[in-house]
Design an enzyme around this catalytic site. Sequence first.
Site, PDB file in Angstrom:
ATOM      1  CG  ASP A 136      36.637  29.684  50.683  1.00  0.00           C
ATOM      2  OD1 ASP A 136      36.851  30.857  50.437  1.00  0.00           O
ATOM      3  OD2 ASP A 136      36.762  29.132  51.647  1.00  0.00           O
ATOM      4  CG  ASN A 187      34.787  42.911  40.178  1.00  0.00           C
ATOM      5  OD1 ASN A 187      34.756  44.049  39.579  1.00  0.00           O
ATOM      6  ND2 ASN A 187      35.734  41.851  39.494  1.00  0.00           N
ATOM      7  CB  THR A 231      29.682  40.848  42.277  1.00  0.00           C
ATOM      8  OG1 THR A 231      30.962  41.152  41.919  1.00  0.00           O
ATOM      9  CG2 THR A 231      28.839  42.226  42.043  1.00  0.00           C
ATOM     10  CG  PHE A 272      35.995  45.368  35.530  1.00  0.00           C
ATOM     11  CD1 PHE A 272      35.156  45.556  34.676  1.00  0.00           C
ATOM     12  CD2 PHE A 272      36.190  44.137  36.127  1.00  0.00           C
ATOM     13  CE1 PHE A 272      34.271  44.652  34.301  1.00  0.00           C
ATOM     14  CE2 PHE A 272      35.514  43.161  35.864  1.00  0.00           C
ATOM     15  CZ  PHE A 272      34.244  43.554  34.936  1.00  0.00           C
ATOM     16  N   GLY A 273      39.643  44.821  35.179  1.00  0.00           N
ATOM     17  CA  GLY A 273      39.971  43.313  35.080  1.00  0.00           C
ATOM     18  C   GLY A 273      41.062  43.336  33.664  1.00  0.00           C
ATOM     19  CE1 TYR A 274      43.890  38.748  33.533  1.00  0.00           C
ATOM     20  CE2 TYR A 274      41.862  38.542  34.551  1.00  0.00           C
ATOM     21  CZ  TYR A 274      43.243  38.026  34.560  1.00  0.00           C
ATOM     22  OH  TYR A 274      43.643  37.224  35.515  1.00  0.00           O
ATOM     23  CG  ASP A 275      37.359  45.036  30.201  1.00  0.00           C
ATOM     24  OD1 ASP A 275      37.090  44.072  29.778  1.00  0.00           O
ATOM     25  OD2 ASP A 275      36.769  45.734  30.930  1.00  0.00           O
ATOM     26  CG  ASP A 333      32.506  32.422  38.707  1.00  0.00           C
ATOM     27  OD1 ASP A 333      33.021  33.018  39.575  1.00  0.00           O
ATOM     28  OD2 ASP A 333      33.490  31.656  38.178  1.00  0.00           O
ATOM     29  N   GLY A 360      33.611  46.875  39.442  1.00  0.00           N
ATOM     30  CA  GLY A 360      33.657  46.732  37.919  1.00  0.00           C
ATOM     31  C   GLY A 360      32.356  46.041  37.231  1.00  0.00           C
TER      32      GLY A 360
END
Length: 199
Positions: free
Chosen positions: A46, A17, A15, A158-161, A75, A19
Amino acid sequence: MALKLEPGTRLVVATHNAGKARELAEILENRFELVTAGSLGLHEPDETETTFVGNALLKARAAAEASGLIALADDSGLSVVALDGAPGIYSARWAGPGRNFTEAMKKVEARLEEARAQDFSAWFTSALAVAWPSGPGVVVEGRIDGTLTFPPRGEKGFGYDPIFIPEGLDRTFGEIEPLQKDGISHRARAFAKLKAALF
Ligand code: ITT
């Protein structure tokens, strides 16, 4: 031969990312010798598949082939009931090339307003895939349900947390301690299945 992961195995965590990488390391609890995709200079393939499972396997396979090591990939994404499951596998892409999740969360809020949604139910999915350089792979999926809240709250995740309140709690994933998230998250639930399959 049954696929097994022995303790102490060198595992590349495929990864980019930070987080996610941190959470995976917490969930794996020193069971393996973890190598990061970044430290090996692995490129990001991709994500051309149409499911979490497909993209997790694609990322794990690419990393295993490029590194010659067993690879673990995740993912994941946020799915909103009133948006027919969006952003789903496009969760990272909604944040644009600069990965701006403040904007991505505003986009979710705007889409809910446009749809005049009353139902703020949502869920996170994590597909975890392990691939061997010789080809075989195993993939599992975990999910946690919850409700969205606006404006975003909390800086811990992180992200949408910051907009996601998991079922049974009244605080967002951004407000609770990482260890508490690791106990109930989609990623932890997927990992429990992986453990059952491979350990
Ligand atoms: P890699 O492919 O390199 O792993 P990525 O960020 O592109 O990194 P994904 O394609 O799986 O990963 O995108 C998933 C996005 O969904 C991710 O960028 C997060 O913003 C979001 N997401 C996934 N799990 C999350 C979690 O536990 N909390 C908050 N947001 C999460």
